[in-house]
Design an enzyme around this catalytic site. Structure first.
Site, PDB file in Angstrom:
ATOM      1  N   HIS A 240      -3.426  -5.752   0.823  1.00 19.88           N
ATOM      2  CA  HIS A 240      -2.752  -6.039   2.093  1.00 19.88           C
ATOM      3  C   HIS A 240      -2.739  -7.528   2.434  1.00 19.88           C
ATOM      4  O   HIS A 240      -3.686  -8.019   3.053  1.00 19.88           O
ATOM      5  CB  HIS A 240      -3.484  -5.317   3.231  1.00 19.88           C
ATOM      6  CG  HIS A 240      -3.327  -3.834   3.219  1.00 19.88           C
ATOM      7  ND1 HIS A 240      -2.327  -3.185   3.904  1.00 19.88           N
ATOM      8  CD2 HIS A 240      -4.042  -2.868   2.600  1.00 19.88           C
ATOM      9  CE1 HIS A 240      -2.435  -1.882   3.720  1.00 19.88           C
ATOM     10  NE2 HIS A 240      -3.468  -1.660   2.921  1.00 19.88           N
TER      11      HIS A 240
ATOM     12  N   GLU B 247      -1.040  -8.889   4.711  1.00 23.17           N
ATOM     13  CA  GLU B 247      -0.888  -9.045   6.169  1.00 23.17           C
ATOM     14  C   GLU B 247      -2.220  -8.942   6.912  1.00 23.17           C
ATOM     15  O   GLU B 247      -2.295  -9.265   8.087  1.00 23.17           O
ATOM     16  CB  GLU B 247       0.118  -8.008   6.707  1.00 23.17           C
ATOM     17  CG  GLU B 247      -0.405  -6.584   6.905  1.00 23.17           C
ATOM     18  CD  GLU B 247      -0.505  -5.765   5.629  1.00 23.17           C
ATOM     19  OE1 GLU B 247      -0.375  -6.340   4.537  1.00 23.17           O
ATOM     20  OE2 GLU B 247      -0.728  -4.538   5.734  1.00 23.17           O
TER      21      GLU B 247
ATOM     22  N   CYS C  61       0.830  -1.204   0.000  1.00 26.33           N
ATOM     23  CA  CYS C  61       0.000   0.000   0.000  1.00 26.33           C
ATOM     24  C   CYS C  61       0.869   1.261   0.000  1.00 26.33           C
ATOM     25  O   CYS C  61       1.550   1.515  -0.971  1.00 26.33           O
ATOM     26  CB  CYS C  61      -0.977  -0.058   1.179  1.00 26.33           C
ATOM     27  SG  CYS C  61      -2.376   1.049   0.985  1.00 26.33           S
TER      28      CYS C  61
END
Lengths: 230, 80
Positions: A204, A206, A87
């Site tokens: 993302h 994660e 990002c």
């Protein structure tokens, strides 16, 4: 695997990345403040997190790209240390010249915050190896400036070198203008550098690393990094 | 010296904000606006007194930070 997560003023995904890395490696990464002028010896991976570094002043990632620690990140990247930018991290890596292209305001000018489907393209990197070519994964996005731009010549080079890692797609893997959430050229959601050692992506991984979070499609990326770099 | 820098998107780079402004102008009744391109304007106060040197310095500033030359052009004017 010895990993570091860079922390800028305005980073807000640094801890999520740290949790994801620790969950896969069993070892907490080193958190590196943006003012550091040296990075620890023997790093295998540097993660540049999402957020709004320096309040997105001037352009998203522009200020962070010139912060003291980024000089070291560039030096390490040249040596082949793996670098993952998510990002705002992707925006920072393009501004720093570690990845080609630029990330512009989303086509419809809206901040997009939802899960999206991605088609995995290049599976020959330490980041994407656990996925199969053409596989559809679901990752969350949360960005205002994710519209990937490269001029025709650069785009041809990126495509020709197989540098596209992920494309915005439908659940069935269709890649079309209708599945292009932000106007990115060729639906590009993530790219690697020429050597495949630096990955930048708007979605993302994660944020989806265990079923409790709503999915685990991001987990294989971190597991694979640990396997490749340990 | 004062330097004035205009940063604009390159031709061929889609400018969604410019498009939105164009549509808004249309809905306000301003007809005949064929295109709108939005950019940035940056003013710098410089200690340098030599115009050529000032321009050279600002040129470097543009390349390194003020503009992203992948997507943007810049124009510099130096004023005494």
């Amino acid at each position: 695997m010895k990993a570091a997560v860079i922390v800028f003023p305005g980073s807000n995904c640094d801890r999520d990345l740290a949790v994801a890395l620790e969950k896969s490696s069993g070892k907490a990464p080193i958190m590196l403040w943006h003012r550091e002028t040296e990075v620890p010896q023997g790093l295998d991976l540097i993660a540049v997190p999402g957020g709004f570094s320096y309040g997105d002043y001037l352009r998203s990632g522009a200020m962070a790209a010139h912060s003291p620690v980024m000089r070291e990140v560039k030096r390490m990247a040249e040596k082949g240390v793996r670098v993952l930018g998510v990002c705002n991290g992707f925006q920072i890596l393009t501004e720093a010249g570690l990845l080609p292209g630029a990330l512009m305001r989303n086509r419809d000018l809206k901040f997009i915050c939802r899960d999206v489907h991605l088609k995995v393209e290049n599976t020959e990197t330490a980041f994407t190896r656990p996925y199969t070519k053409g596989q559809v994964v679901r990752f969350p996005v949360a960005h205002h400036d994710g519209n990937f731009f490269a001029d025709d010549e650069l785009l041809k080079r990126i495509e020709g070198n197989g540098q596209v890692a992920f494309r915005y797609a439908g659940a069935d893997g269709t890649v079309s203008d209708a599945t292009n959430i932000n106007g990115s050229r060729n639906n590009i959601a993530g790219i690697v550098n020429g050597k495949g050692t630096v990955l930048g992506m708007m979605p993302h991984p994660e944020r989806l690393i265990e079923p409790k979070l709503g999915g685990a499609d991001g987990k294989p990326m971190f597991d694979a990094l640990v396997e490749a770099l340990s | 010296m004062k330097a004035k820098v205009h940063v604009t998107l390159k031709n061929g780079v889609l400018d969604p904000q410019g498009k939105a402004i164009q549509h808004a102008l249309g809905s306000l009744g301003f007809s005949g606006v064929d295109d709108v391109r939005q950019g940035k304007y940056i003013e710098l106060d410089l200690a340098e007194t030599d115009a050529a040197k000032a321009r050279e310095a600002v040129e470097r500033m543009c390349k390194e930070l003020l503009a992203n030359t992948v997507i943007e052009n810049y124009a510099i004017s130096i004023e005494g």
